[in-house]
Design a protein around this motif. Structure first.
Motif, PDB file in Angstrom:
ATOM      1  N   ASP A  18       0.841  -1.209   0.000  1.00  8.92           N
ATOM      2  CA  ASP A  18       0.000   0.000   0.000  1.00  8.92           C
ATOM      3  C   ASP A  18       0.869   1.249   0.000  1.00  8.92           C
ATOM      4  O   ASP A  18       0.593   2.223  -0.721  1.00  8.92           O
ATOM      5  N   LEU A  19       1.960   1.228   0.795  1.00  9.88           N
ATOM      6  CA  LEU A  19       2.854   2.381   0.858  1.00  9.88           C
ATOM      7  C   LEU A  19       3.535   2.628  -0.492  1.00  9.88           C
ATOM      8  O   LEU A  19       3.658   3.764  -0.953  1.00  9.88           O
ATOM      9  N   VAL A  20       3.981   1.536  -1.113  1.00 12.48           N
ATOM     10  CA  VAL A  20       4.635   1.675  -2.418  1.00 12.48           C
ATOM     11  C   VAL A  20       3.649   2.223  -3.458  1.00 12.48           C
ATOM     12  O   VAL A  20       3.997   3.091  -4.287  1.00 12.48           O
ATOM     13  N   GLN A  21       2.397   1.703  -3.409  1.00 12.89           N
ATOM     14  CA  GLN A  21       1.387   2.186  -4.358  1.00 12.89           C
ATOM     15  C   GLN A  21       1.105   3.669  -4.167  1.00 12.89           C
ATOM     16  O   GLN A  21       1.001   4.442  -5.122  1.00 12.89           O
ATOM     17  N   ARG A  22       1.010   4.087  -2.919  1.00 13.48           N
ATOM     18  CA  ARG A  22       0.755   5.500  -2.621  1.00 13.48           C
ATOM     19  C   ARG A  22       1.939   6.357  -3.051  1.00 13.48           C
ATOM     20  O   ARG A  22       1.777   7.483  -3.537  1.00 13.48           O
ATOM     21  N   MET A  23       3.161   5.830  -2.864  1.00 10.20           N
ATOM     22  CA  MET A  23       4.360   6.548  -3.299  1.00 10.20           C
ATOM     23  C   MET A  23       4.352   6.711  -4.824  1.00 10.20           C
ATOM     24  O   MET A  23       4.685   7.785  -5.349  1.00 10.20           O
ATOM     25  N   HIS A  24       3.965   5.651  -5.509  1.00 10.33           N
ATOM     26  CA  HIS A  24       3.912   5.698  -6.964  1.00 10.33           C
ATOM     27  C   HIS A  24       2.898   6.740  -7.453  1.00 10.33           C
ATOM     28  O   HIS A  24       3.161   7.501  -8.395  1.00 10.33           O
ATOM     29  N   GLN A  25       1.719   6.801  -6.801  1.00 13.88           N
ATOM     30  CA  GLN A  25       0.699   7.787  -7.178  1.00 13.88           C
ATOM     31  C   GLN A  25       1.165   9.222  -6.898  1.00 13.88           C
ATOM     32  O   GLN A  25       0.921  10.148  -7.696  1.00 13.88           O
ATOM     33  N   ALA A  26       1.853   9.411  -5.758  1.00 16.54           N
ATOM     34  CA  ALA A  26       2.368  10.748  -5.439  1.00 16.54           C
ATOM     35  C   ALA A  26       3.413  11.181  -6.457  1.00 16.54           C
ATOM     36  O   ALA A  26       3.467  12.356  -6.870  1.00 16.54           O
ATOM     37  N   ALA A  27       4.250  10.270  -6.881  1.00 15.58           N
ATOM     38  CA  ALA A  27       5.267  10.587  -7.882  1.00 15.58           C
ATOM     39  C   ALA A  27       4.609  10.964  -9.207  1.00 15.58           C
ATOM     40  O   ALA A  27       5.088  11.853  -9.934  1.00 15.58           O
ATOM     41  N   GLU A  28       3.515  10.269  -9.534  1.00 16.97           N
ATOM     42  CA  GLU A  28       2.805  10.587 -10.779  1.00 16.97           C
ATOM     43  C   GLU A  28       2.225  12.003 -10.734  1.00 16.97           C
ATOM     44  O   GLU A  28       2.275  12.755 -11.699  1.00 16.97           O
ATOM     45  N   ARG A  29       1.648  12.330  -9.550  1.00 14.97           N
ATOM     46  CA  ARG A  29       1.119  13.694  -9.399  1.00 14.97           C
ATOM     47  C   ARG A  29       2.249  14.719  -9.492  1.00 14.97           C
ATOM     48  O   ARG A  29       2.089  15.797 -10.097  1.00 14.97           O
ATOM     49  N   MET A  30       3.395  14.390  -8.915  1.00 12.88           N
ATOM     50  CA  MET A  30       4.553  15.283  -8.995  1.00 12.88           C
ATOM     51  C   MET A  30       4.984  15.446 -10.446  1.00 12.88           C
ATOM     52  O   MET A  30       5.348  16.541 -10.880  1.00 12.88           O
ATOM     53  N   HIS A  31       4.942  14.366 -11.203  1.00 14.74           N
ATOM     54  CA  HIS A  31       5.320  14.425 -12.612  1.00 14.74           C
ATOM     55  C   HIS A  31       4.403  15.376 -13.382  1.00 14.74           C
ATOM     56  O   HIS A  31       4.864  16.214 -14.181  1.00 14.74           O
ATOM     57  N   VAL A  32       3.097  15.264 -13.124  1.00 14.31           N
ATOM     58  CA  VAL A  32       2.139  16.150 -13.795  1.00 14.31           C
ATOM     59  C   VAL A  32       2.381  17.608 -13.400  1.00 14.31           C
ATOM     60  O   VAL A  32       2.344  18.528 -14.231  1.00 14.31           O
ATOM     61  N   LEU A  33       2.634  17.851 -12.101  1.00 10.57           N
ATOM     62  CA  LEU A  33       2.872  19.206 -11.613  1.00 10.57           C
ATOM     63  C   LEU A  33       4.116  19.811 -12.257  1.00 10.57           C
ATOM     64  O   LEU A  33       4.101  20.961 -12.727  1.00 10.57           O
ATOM     65  N   ILE A  34       5.210  19.031 -12.291  1.00  9.00           N
ATOM     66  CA  ILE A  34       6.448  19.538 -12.906  1.00  9.00           C
ATOM     67  C   ILE A  34       6.237  19.809 -14.388  1.00  9.00           C
ATOM     68  O   ILE A  34       6.723  20.804 -14.935  1.00  9.00           O
ATOM     69  N   LYS A  35       5.480  18.951 -15.043  1.00 10.87           N
ATOM     70  CA  LYS A  35       5.203  19.141 -16.461  1.00 10.87           C
ATOM     71  C   LYS A  35       4.437  20.465 -16.684  1.00 10.87           C
ATOM     72  O   LYS A  35       4.751  21.240 -17.600  1.00 10.87           O
ATOM     73  N   ASP A  36       3.432  20.727 -15.805  1.00 10.74           N
ATOM     74  CA  ASP A  36       2.657  21.965 -15.937  1.00 10.74           C
ATOM     75  C   ASP A  36       3.512  23.201 -15.633  1.00 10.74           C
ATOM     76  O   ASP A  36       3.374  24.253 -16.283  1.00 10.74           O
ATOM     77  N   ILE A  37       4.387  23.091 -14.624  1.00 10.65           N
ATOM     78  CA  ILE A  37       5.269  24.229 -14.305  1.00 10.65           C
ATOM     79  C   ILE A  37       6.209  24.505 -15.471  1.00 10.65           C
ATOM     80  O   ILE A  37       6.471  25.670 -15.821  1.00 10.65           O
ATOM     81  N   LEU A  38       6.730  23.474 -16.069  1.00 11.25           N
ATOM     82  CA  LEU A  38       7.592  23.655 -17.239  1.00 11.25           C
ATOM     83  C   LEU A  38       6.830  24.335 -18.380  1.00 11.25           C
ATOM     84  O   LEU A  38       7.350  25.235 -19.048  1.00 11.25           O
ATOM     85  N   THR A  39       5.582  23.894 -18.571  1.00 10.48           N
ATOM     86  CA  THR A  39       4.769  24.508 -19.623  1.00 10.48           C
ATOM     87  C   THR A  39       4.565  25.999 -19.349  1.00 10.48           C
ATOM     88  O   THR A  39       4.692  26.837 -20.254  1.00 10.48           O
ATOM     89  N   TYR A  40       4.247  26.338 -18.099  1.00  9.32           N
ATOM     90  CA  TYR A  40       4.012  27.745 -17.739  1.00  9.32           C
ATOM     91  C   TYR A  40       5.288  28.578 -17.872  1.00  9.32           C
ATOM     92  O   TYR A  40       5.262  29.701 -18.370  1.00  9.32           O
ATOM     93  N   SER A  41       6.410  28.016 -17.433  1.00  5.98           N
ATOM     94  CA  SER A  41       7.670  28.767 -17.485  1.00  5.98           C
ATOM     95  C   SER A  41       8.111  28.996 -18.930  1.00  5.98           C
ATOM     96  O   SER A  41       8.735  30.011 -19.242  1.00  5.98           O
ATOM     97  N   ARG A  42       7.808  28.052 -19.831  1.00  2.92           N
ATOM     98  CA  ARG A  42       8.182  28.226 -21.231  1.00  2.92           C
ATOM     99  C   ARG A  42       7.480  29.428 -21.867  1.00  2.92           C
ATOM    100  O   ARG A  42       7.971  30.013 -22.826  1.00  2.92           O
ATOM    101  N   LEU A  43       6.298  29.783 -21.320  1.00  7.72           N
ATOM    102  CA  LEU A  43       5.589  30.947 -21.851  1.00  7.72           C
ATOM    103  C   LEU A  43       6.411  32.219 -21.702  1.00  7.72           C
ATOM    104  O   LEU A  43       6.303  33.150 -22.501  1.00  7.72           O
ATOM    105  N   ASN A  44       7.242  32.286 -20.656  1.00  6.34           N
ATOM    106  CA  ASN A  44       8.056  33.475 -20.402  1.00  6.34           C
ATOM    107  C   ASN A  44       9.463  33.372 -20.984  1.00  6.34           C
ATOM    108  O   ASN A  44      10.102  34.385 -21.243  1.00  6.34           O
ATOM    109  N   THR A  45       9.938  32.146 -21.136  1.00  6.73           N
ATOM    110  CA  THR A  45      11.341  31.978 -21.548  1.00  6.73           C
ATOM    111  C   THR A  45      11.495  31.670 -23.032  1.00  6.73           C
ATOM    112  O   THR A  45      12.557  31.893 -23.606  1.00  6.73           O
ATOM    113  N   GLN A  46      10.454  31.177 -23.660  1.00  4.85           N
ATOM    114  CA  GLN A  46      10.561  30.811 -25.077  1.00  4.85           C
ATOM    115  C   GLN A  46       9.590  31.657 -25.900  1.00  4.85           C
ATOM    116  O   GLN A  46       8.382  31.430 -25.892  1.00  4.85           O
TER     117      GLN A  46
END
Length: 558
Positions: free
Chosen positions: A362-390
């Motif tokens: 259960d802990l590993v599964q929850r860790m995996h889901q949290a990492a996935e959410r982190m991946h989505v968040l980082i992807k969105d932050i990168l998208t937003y930052s590219r609006l100013n840098t590119q």
């Protein structure tokens, strides 16, 4: 009192002689012709009353030389009757108002009336002039009453003619000047007004007196105007005031400077003399100079503020650039350790499942889901930052093609939601294709995410032309015409109180356990709209769906 002459009062001839001697006394005292006549008239009135019943009476003329006794000429009328002091006597009442001092006394010898007129200011007499005066009375040639009356009438006619000539010259002079000139009684009623005043105001003297100037003086200035009339007699001889006078022909109020002088005698104000000068041009010059000074001061302050603002904007842009670059680098660098966490989690779940206890799984599964959410968040932050840098150059884009491509990317999600999507013909415009793709993808993803479970999802995409006045939210650079591109759905909607909040970074209206997401999607939409010179707004009610509208200036249209 020094006695100069005594005249018995017993007939009309003595009355004429009394008048003549009284006039002579006034002349010797240096009085004006008007003052001489007033004194002689007063003495004649009392003398006429004294001889009316033919009782023995007399007139004594003399002077009071002592300062404490008010230096002046004196006339005493003695009558053995007491009737001279009766209450209602027109002769006595008339005489009383023509002299400076008037007293009545009684004794066993009868009644005595004393009339006095003061010498001109600073003038008193010693014994030498008094003896000379007596001689003047004794050596004066006699004159018949008729001759004297003719002479006096001739003098009066001459004075009247001089007065008429003087009045004509005064009127001709005042009428020739471009000033409003007037004389007025003590209460402000006009006695005379020149032609310019009557032509300028369009009113006669009688009309102005009837309305109390109310039709020509501005309401805001009338109180000041009349308060000066009331206060000047006790405070001084002259007042000045700026008032607005109505020009009859132009039907406008024009500023004038009024100068009014009180003409006095020893008893008080006789009448007023004044004039009104047009100072409208001067007022405009003064107002212009004041406005120019204020404008110059404001301009200096504005230049200072603009310089400070320019420095602040430069510093803010530099800070934003550094922050965007930092977010981009940080998000990019976080990708690698996050991928390792996801990979190790996958290995643990797939290869070591049997060796892990249920709590560990259960802990590993929850860790995996949290990492996935982190991946989505980082992807969105990168998208937003590219609006100013590119920054990429704009190019023509057919929104019909772009929206169909986005719908193709979301085909699986659309199928799962069984959504019906209607797209009306959309315009072509100049823009950044990557940014606009992100904008429509986020808007459509939101519509799919927040669908209502109790009804089939319907999404409508359409565009229309609007003006700046139709846009409900502020636009940085105002343009006259805009394209309004709307994405309308019948989902769960939201409370419009949170309209501004939903476009802020990381802001959410629902918990993560209800709806997935990072709270960046609508922030990206707003940023894209602003980078294209527009803005975005939303309309919604809970349970009734939502409409997101992107406003772009028509200058970007192809």
């Amino acid at each position: 009192m020094y006695e100069l002459a005594k005249i018995p009062l017993n007939n009309e001839q003595s009355l004429v002689l009394a008048h003549k001697r009284t006039m002579k006394l006034g002349e010797l005292a240096g009085l004006s012709l008007v003052a001489q006549t007033s004194f002689a008239t007063a003495v004649s009135e009392v003398s006429r009353d004294a001889i009316q019943d033919g009782v023995d009476a007399s007139l004594t003329l003399g002077i009071n030389p002592e300062p404490e006794s008010e230096c002046g000429i004196v006339a005493k009328i003695n009558d053995r009757r007491h009737l001279i002091i009766r209450q209602k006597n027109p002769h006595i009442d008339s005489a009383r108002h023509l002299v400076d001092t008037f007293t009545i006394s009684t004794s066993e010898m009868g009644s005595e009336v004393q009339l006095g007129v003061r010498f001109p200011a600073g003038l008193c007499f010693n014994d030498a002039p008094i003896e000379w005066w007596k001689k003047q009375f004794t050596t004066e040639p006699t004159e018949s009453p008729s001759d004297e009356i003719k002479r006096k009438n001739s003098q009066l006619q001459e004075l009247a003619e001089r007065l008429r000539t003087s009045e004509k010259k005064y009127q001709a002079l005042t009428d020739s000047l471009p000033l409003m000139i007037f004389t007025a009684a003590i209460d402000g009623k006009l006695l005379y007004a020149n032609d310019w005043l009557k032509k300028y105001t369009g009113h006669s003297v009688a009309s102005l007196n009837e309305t109390n100037w109310a039709t020509v003086i501005h309401d805001d200035d009338a109180a000041i105007w009349w308060s000066n009339w009331a206060e000047t007699p006790s405070n001084g001889n002259t007042f000045r005031a700026e008032v607005r006078i109505k020009h009859a022909e132009a039907d406008v109020y024009i500023w004038h400077l009024a100068t009014v002088k009180a003409l006095r005698d020893e008893k008080g104000v006789l009448f007023w003399s004044g004039f009104l000068v047009d100072v409208q041009a001067q007022k405009m010059v003064d107002r212009t100079l004041k406005d120019n000074l204020e404008l110059m001061e404001t301009k200096q302050k504005l230049e200072k503020y603009q310089h400070e603002l320019k420095l602040n904007i430069g510093e803010l842009n530099r800070s934003n650039q550094e922050l965007a670059e930092f977010a981009y680098v940080a998000s990019h660098d976080l990708q690698e350790p996050l991928r390792k966490i996801q990979s190790f989690g996958t290995v643990l779940v797939e290869q070591f499942r049997n060796e892990l206890s249920p709590p560990a799984q259960d802990l590993v599964q929850r860790m995996h889901q949290a990492a996935e959410r982190m991946h989505v968040l980082i992807k969105d932050i990168l998208t937003y930052s590219r609006l100013n840098t590119q920054h990429q150059a704009f190019r023509p884009i057919d929104l019909n093609v772009l929206v169909q491509e986005v719908l193709g990317d979301l085909e699986v999600n659309i199928g799962e939601k069984k959504a019906r999507i209607g797209v009306e013909p959309l315009p072509s415009l100049y823009g950044n294709p990557l940014q606009l793709r992100q904008l429509f993808q986020n808007l459509l993803s939101n519509a799919l995410k927040f669908s209502a479970p109790d009804r089939s999802l319907q999404i409508h995409i359409f565009a229309r032309e609007v003006t700046i006045f139709d846009i409900p939210t502020p636009v940085r650079n105002r343009e006259p015409a805009y394209l309004a591109i709307s994405v309308e759905d019948n989902g769960i909607g939201f409370d419009e109180r949170y309209h501004n909040r939903i476009f802020q970074l990381f802001q959410r209206l629902h918990g993560k356990d209800q709806y997935a997401g990072t709270g960046i999607g609508l922030t990206i939409c707003k940023k894209v709209a602003e980078m294209h010179g527009g803005t975005i707004a939303a309309q919604s009610h809970p349970g009734q769906g939502a409409t997101f509208t992107v406003y772009l200036p028509q200058r970007v249209a192809v």
